[in-house]
Motif scaffolding. Sequence first.
Motif, PDB file in Angstrom:
ATOM      1  N   GLY A 177       0.844  -1.182   0.000  1.00 35.52           N
ATOM      2  CA  GLY A 177       0.000   0.000   0.000  1.00 35.52           C
ATOM      3  C   GLY A 177       0.879   1.232   0.000  1.00 35.52           C
ATOM      4  O   GLY A 177       2.103   1.127  -0.032  1.00 35.52           O
ATOM      5  N   PRO A 178       0.269   2.424   0.041  1.00 32.51           N
ATOM      6  CA  PRO A 178       1.060   3.656   0.002  1.00 32.51           C
ATOM      7  C   PRO A 178       2.069   3.775   1.147  1.00 32.51           C
ATOM      8  O   PRO A 178       3.147   4.308   0.970  1.00 32.51           O
ATOM      9  N   GLY A 179       1.716   3.254   2.319  1.00 34.48           N
ATOM     10  CA  GLY A 179       2.619   3.413   3.453  1.00 34.48           C
ATOM     11  C   GLY A 179       3.059   2.120   4.097  1.00 34.48           C
ATOM     12  O   GLY A 179       3.616   2.136   5.192  1.00 34.48           O
ATOM     13  N   TRP A 180       2.825   0.984   3.463  1.00 38.39           N
ATOM     14  CA  TRP A 180       3.208  -0.281   4.074  1.00 38.39           C
ATOM     15  C   TRP A 180       3.362  -1.362   3.022  1.00 38.39           C
ATOM     16  O   TRP A 180       2.928  -1.215   1.890  1.00 38.39           O
ATOM     17  N   ARG A 181       3.996  -2.441   3.424  1.00 33.51           N
ATOM     18  CA  ARG A 181       4.118  -3.626   2.570  1.00 33.51           C
ATOM     19  C   ARG A 181       4.165  -4.855   3.457  1.00 33.51           C
ATOM     20  O   ARG A 181       4.580  -4.770   4.606  1.00 33.51           O
ATOM     21  N   GLY A 182       3.734  -5.972   2.922  1.00 34.40           N
ATOM     22  CA  GLY A 182       3.721  -7.179   3.716  1.00 34.40           C
ATOM     23  C   GLY A 182       3.419  -8.400   2.876  1.00 34.40           C
ATOM     24  O   GLY A 182       3.379  -8.336   1.654  1.00 34.40           O
ATOM     25  N   PHE A 183       3.197  -9.495   3.568  1.00 30.08           N
ATOM     26  CA  PHE A 183       2.863 -10.757   2.927  1.00 30.08           C
ATOM     27  C   PHE A 183       1.651 -11.332   3.641  1.00 30.08           C
ATOM     28  O   PHE A 183       1.454 -11.098   4.833  1.00 30.08           O
ATOM     29  N   ALA A 184       0.848 -12.078   2.925  1.00 25.80           N
ATOM     30  CA  ALA A 184      -0.382 -12.651   3.466  1.00 25.80           C
ATOM     31  C   ALA A 184      -0.120 -13.392   4.774  1.00 25.80           C
ATOM     32  O   ALA A 184       0.792 -14.213   4.848  1.00 25.80           O
ATOM     33  N   SER A 185      -0.914 -13.085   5.777  1.00 28.51           N
ATOM     34  CA  SER A 185      -0.801 -13.783   7.061  1.00 28.51           C
ATOM     35  C   SER A 185      -1.003 -15.278   6.860  1.00 28.51           C
ATOM     36  O   SER A 185      -1.965 -15.700   6.218  1.00 28.51           O
ATOM     37  N   GLY A 186      -0.080 -16.058   7.380  1.00 28.15           N
ATOM     38  CA  GLY A 186      -0.189 -17.505   7.264  1.00 28.15           C
ATOM     39  C   GLY A 186       0.232 -18.056   5.916  1.00 28.15           C
ATOM     40  O   GLY A 186       0.205 -19.260   5.703  1.00 28.15           O
ATOM     41  N   GLY A 187       0.622 -17.176   4.997  1.00 27.56           N
ATOM     42  CA  GLY A 187       1.034 -17.615   3.665  1.00 27.56           C
ATOM     43  C   GLY A 187       2.487 -18.046   3.639  1.00 27.56           C
ATOM     44  O   GLY A 187       3.236 -17.805   4.576  1.00 27.56           O
ATOM     45  N   ALA A 188       2.875 -18.702   2.562  1.00 26.99           N
ATOM     46  CA  ALA A 188       4.249 -19.175   2.388  1.00 26.99           C
ATOM     47  C   ALA A 188       4.839 -18.550   1.130  1.00 26.99           C
ATOM     48  O   ALA A 188       4.248 -18.637   0.053  1.00 26.99           O
ATOM     49  N   LYS A 189       6.014 -17.922   1.286  1.00 23.89           N
ATOM     50  CA  LYS A 189       6.701 -17.329   0.140  1.00 23.89           C
ATOM     51  C   LYS A 189       7.364 -18.430  -0.679  1.00 23.89           C
ATOM     52  O   LYS A 189       8.135 -19.224  -0.163  1.00 23.89           O
ATOM     53  N   VAL A 190       7.017 -18.470  -1.953  1.00 22.69           N
ATOM     54  CA  VAL A 190       7.679 -19.374  -2.893  1.00 22.69           C
ATOM     55  C   VAL A 190       8.172 -18.495  -4.038  1.00 22.69           C
ATOM     56  O   VAL A 190       9.277 -17.988  -3.981  1.00 22.69           O
ATOM     57  N   LEU A 191       7.339 -18.260  -5.058  1.00 18.20           N
ATOM     58  CA  LEU A 191       7.698 -17.371  -6.168  1.00 18.20           C
ATOM     59  C   LEU A 191       6.458 -16.711  -6.759  1.00 18.20           C
ATOM     60  O   LEU A 191       5.462 -17.372  -7.013  1.00 18.20           O
ATOM     61  N   PHE A 192       6.572 -15.410  -6.995  1.00 18.43           N
ATOM     62  CA  PHE A 192       5.635 -14.685  -7.844  1.00 18.43           C
ATOM     63  C   PHE A 192       6.198 -14.820  -9.251  1.00 18.43           C
ATOM     64  O   PHE A 192       7.421 -14.749  -9.438  1.00 18.43           O
ATOM     65  N   SER A 193       5.358 -15.000 -10.250  1.00 18.38           N
ATOM     66  CA  SER A 193       5.827 -15.204 -11.610  1.00 18.38           C
ATOM     67  C   SER A 193       4.952 -14.466 -12.615  1.00 18.38           C
ATOM     68  O   SER A 193       3.727 -14.496 -12.518  1.00 18.38           O
ATOM     69  N   LEU A 194       5.604 -13.830 -13.573  1.00 15.59           N
ATOM     70  CA  LEU A 194       4.925 -13.148 -14.670  1.00 15.59           C
ATOM     71  C   LEU A 194       5.692 -13.453 -15.949  1.00 15.59           C
ATOM     72  O   LEU A 194       6.908 -13.252 -16.004  1.00 15.59           O
ATOM     73  N   GLY A 195       4.994 -13.938 -16.956  1.00 16.68           N
ATOM     74  CA  GLY A 195       5.636 -14.220 -18.232  1.00 16.68           C
ATOM     75  C   GLY A 195       5.541 -15.699 -18.589  1.00 16.68           C
ATOM     76  O   GLY A 195       5.005 -16.514 -17.841  1.00 16.68           O
ATOM     77  N   ASP A 196       6.088 -16.023 -19.743  1.00 14.33           N
ATOM     78  CA  ASP A 196       6.041 -17.373 -20.293  1.00 14.33           C
ATOM     79  C   ASP A 196       6.810 -18.346 -19.396  1.00 14.33           C
ATOM     80  O   ASP A 196       7.982 -18.126 -19.090  1.00 14.33           O
ATOM     81  N   SER A 197       6.168 -19.427 -19.009  1.00 16.86           N
ATOM     82  CA  SER A 197       6.805 -20.403 -18.126  1.00 16.86           C
ATOM     83  C   SER A 197       7.992 -21.103 -18.790  1.00 16.86           C
ATOM     84  O   SER A 197       8.839 -21.661 -18.104  1.00 16.86           O
ATOM     85  N   ALA A 198       8.069 -21.068 -20.115  1.00 15.65           N
ATOM     86  CA  ALA A 198       9.180 -21.695 -20.829  1.00 15.65           C
ATOM     87  C   ALA A 198      10.295 -20.706 -21.171  1.00 15.65           C
ATOM     88  O   ALA A 198      11.282 -21.082 -21.809  1.00 15.65           O
ATOM     89  N   ALA A 199      10.168 -19.458 -20.766  1.00 16.66           N
ATOM     90  CA  ALA A 199      11.161 -18.431 -21.104  1.00 16.66           C
ATOM     91  C   ALA A 199      12.536 -18.811 -20.553  1.00 16.66           C
ATOM     92  O   ALA A 199      12.650 -19.252 -19.405  1.00 16.66           O
ATOM     93  N   PRO A 200      13.590 -18.630 -21.354  1.00 16.13           N
ATOM     94  CA  PRO A 200      14.930 -19.003 -20.905  1.00 16.13           C
ATOM     95  C   PRO A 200      15.609 -17.961 -20.004  1.00 16.13           C
ATOM     96  O   PRO A 200      16.585 -18.258 -19.332  1.00 16.13           O
ATOM     97  N   ARG A 201      15.085 -16.761 -19.989  1.00 15.22           N
ATOM     98  CA  ARG A 201      15.679 -15.684 -19.182  1.00 15.22           C
ATOM     99  C   ARG A 201      14.809 -15.489 -17.941  1.00 15.22           C
ATOM    100  O   ARG A 201      13.628 -15.168 -18.039  1.00 15.22           O
ATOM    101  N   LEU A 202      15.410 -15.699 -16.768  1.00 14.71           N
ATOM    102  CA  LEU A 202      14.692 -15.609 -15.501  1.00 14.71           C
ATOM    103  C   LEU A 202      15.204 -14.411 -14.715  1.00 14.71           C
ATOM    104  O   LEU A 202      16.323 -14.442 -14.189  1.00 14.71           O
ATOM    105  N   CYS A 203      14.411 -13.347 -14.640  1.00 12.53           N
ATOM    106  CA  CYS A 203      14.786 -12.153 -13.883  1.00 12.53           C
ATOM    107  C   CYS A 203      14.183 -12.249 -12.488  1.00 12.53           C
ATOM    108  O   CYS A 203      12.960 -12.215 -12.333  1.00 12.53           O
TER     109      CYS A 203
END
Length: 167
Positions: free
Chosen positions: A16-42
């Motif tokens: 948000g404008p004044g804060w950041r966080g992660f879902a309560s009780g959630g598990a960090k793995v990976l956020f992903s955007l783009g083709d799953s077969a793409a050879p370049r992983l940023c």
Amino acid sequence: AHRDRRGAVTGWEERGPGWRGFASGGAKVLFSLGDSAAPRLCVTEAAIDALSLAALDGLRPDTRYLSTGGGWAPATSEALIDLAIRPGVQLVAATDNNDQGNIYAERLKGLAADAGCGFERLCPDLGDWNEDLRAKVKKKEETNQKDEGEKACRMPAGRLKGEAPPG
């Protein structure tokens, strides 16, 4: 949203404008955007930076934009290794331009070595990719305002105020 190997949502990054966080009780793995077969992983530290880098890149079709949500769980390492061991992959540490980003990039460099894939360090000009995107948008807006101001000038450049109009 962060997803596991099967595609199930494990949690999500929040900002948000004044804060950041992660879902309560959630598990960090990976956020992903783009083709799953793409050879370049940023790999970025935050989803907002992955999205910002994708916008700056014009959402390259050869690139998958990833975020670890600032965390590094065993599931994150496993997910990155699974992606990086594919033939022809280039792992790009697109982390923040600060000490923490450099430490994160070194960790990704080690992961790339373990996976046997290529590695590159990509740094934003400012602190992070979202700052770079905001600066680019601001510069474009200022340029557009300047261009609009020049178009709005009613008096031709060759005339001086007070001169009689031609004809």
